[in-house]
Motif scaffolding. Sequence first.
Motif, short mmCIF file in Angstrom:
data_model
loop_
_atom_site.label_atom_id
_atom_site.label_comp_id
_atom_site.label_asym_id
_atom_site.label_seq_id
_atom_site.Cartn_x
_atom_site.Cartn_y
_atom_site.Cartn_z
N THR A 1 -9.81 -4.74 1.67
CA THR A 1 -9.55 -3.46 1.74
C THR A 1 -8.20 -4.05 2.71
O THR A 1 -7.00 -3.38 2.69
CB THR A 1 -9.30 -2.46 1.20
OG1 THR A 1 -10.88 -1.54 1.14
CG2 THR A 1 -8.89 -1.48 2.49
N ARG B 1 -16.85 -4.15 1.08
CA ARG B 1 -15.81 -3.71 0.60
C ARG B 1 -14.11 -3.52 1.71
O ARG B 1 -12.75 -3.62 1.10
CB ARG B 1 -15.60 -1.62 0.42
CG ARG B 1 -16.16 -1.73 -0.64
CD ARG B 1 -16.25 -0.25 -1.06
NE ARG B 1 -16.88 0.24 -0.44
CZ ARG B 1 -18.20 1.11 -0.47
NH1 ARG B 1 -18.72 1.02 -1.95
NH2 ARG B 1 -18.63 1.96 0.39
N SER C 1 0.74 -1.18 -0.11
CA SER C 1 0.16 0.02 0.23
C SER C 1 0.81 1.18 -0.15
O SER C 1 1.00 2.13 -1.07
CB SER C 1 -1.07 -0.25 1.29
OG SER C 1 -0.44 0.06 2.16
#
Length: 392
Positions: free
Chosen positions: A279, A275, A202
């Motif tokens: 994530t 989501r 990330s």
Amino acid sequence: MPFTFNRQPKRLAVFCPLDQYDLLAGLLIFLAVGLRAGTVTQIPFLTEQDMASYRIMALDPLAYFGDLPPHHAQRVLPSLAVWLLSSLSGLSTDAAFRLVSALGIASAHAALYTVLRRLGVASLPSLASVLMAGLSQWPVFYPLRNVWQACDAWGMAMSALMVLATLEGRWKQLVILAVVSVFIRQNLIVLGCAALLHLAISGRSFRPLPGLAVLLAAFGLNTAVAGGGAGHALYNHVAGSLVSVSSLLEVLFKTDVLWLSLPFLPLFLTRESARAFVTNWWLSLFALATLSQALLVAHLGGIENTQRLIMSAFWILAVIAAPAIRSLCENRLMTLLYAATPLTLLASRLLWNGTAFQSWHNYRLLPTLFLAALLLANLAFYRKPRPEGDET
């Protein structure tokens, strides 16, 4: 954007500072755990095989190098803390175990509360969520009954602290926590490795990767000294033909895995949580790996032991529900109703415990249905349509 060694890992998008209400909530959490620890009935010693191993290491830390079951010896750190506390304070070994386990449970709940607050959930809903996560299923508070199982209590605390460090992008703190955690619970190596990889990916940074090497080295050292550790026990179990596809499916149904996600299941089924599962893939991977390991050894430890192992990972999945909780608690009425959800657990106990409807209480149907009704009401009356093209 290319990877670079000097780039800091990406930090949390929603970062909510703590305030005086959070201090009050923390005190309430420690008070609640302390009250529960003082009133719960402690199970007799040697009810489970693990107890003897942990107590032996607390009486003599050098037993870590001895003939204990390898996967028990790997969890040496809580026993070492008990030995140190007993030596310095004069407490008996069993009393020290009781204190260390209670502190672990309290720290786990306080850390989970902090994670939810950092994710932007308000103080009152965060406190309600922590109470639900702690009161909803028996394995969470089990170390208060089996005080020698301090590794379970601190395993939950370390998982919450590791999640907090990951969300804040603090990879150095994450490495320290992960290295300590491999001497508490073996499955936490999965969370540590996945979280470090997440920060590297990330943040497009190589900086967390040396920490991954340190973590794997610590796990390898603990495994080698403990005679193969959990991997050795798991290999013997599988190689001994004790595991089959049919037995796994049987255990999957008998363990009631679905019910272990209650009462948060309605929140997990929302769009926001869907989501969040993607994530936070590193957290989902940890839960999946723990579930798989627990099912593989289910026939050796029994159904209750399997539920306890699974809950060590499912408990922290309350973090996944944070976006859904934020969305639900956007107005005062819904905030107050959500904060009242833990009271439905008390109502369930008063209504159904010890009656013909005991299973309804065991499966936490009342708080689950209450949460589902809140989500539907919020969707029908309060949910604002998103602007066209808004994908946040």
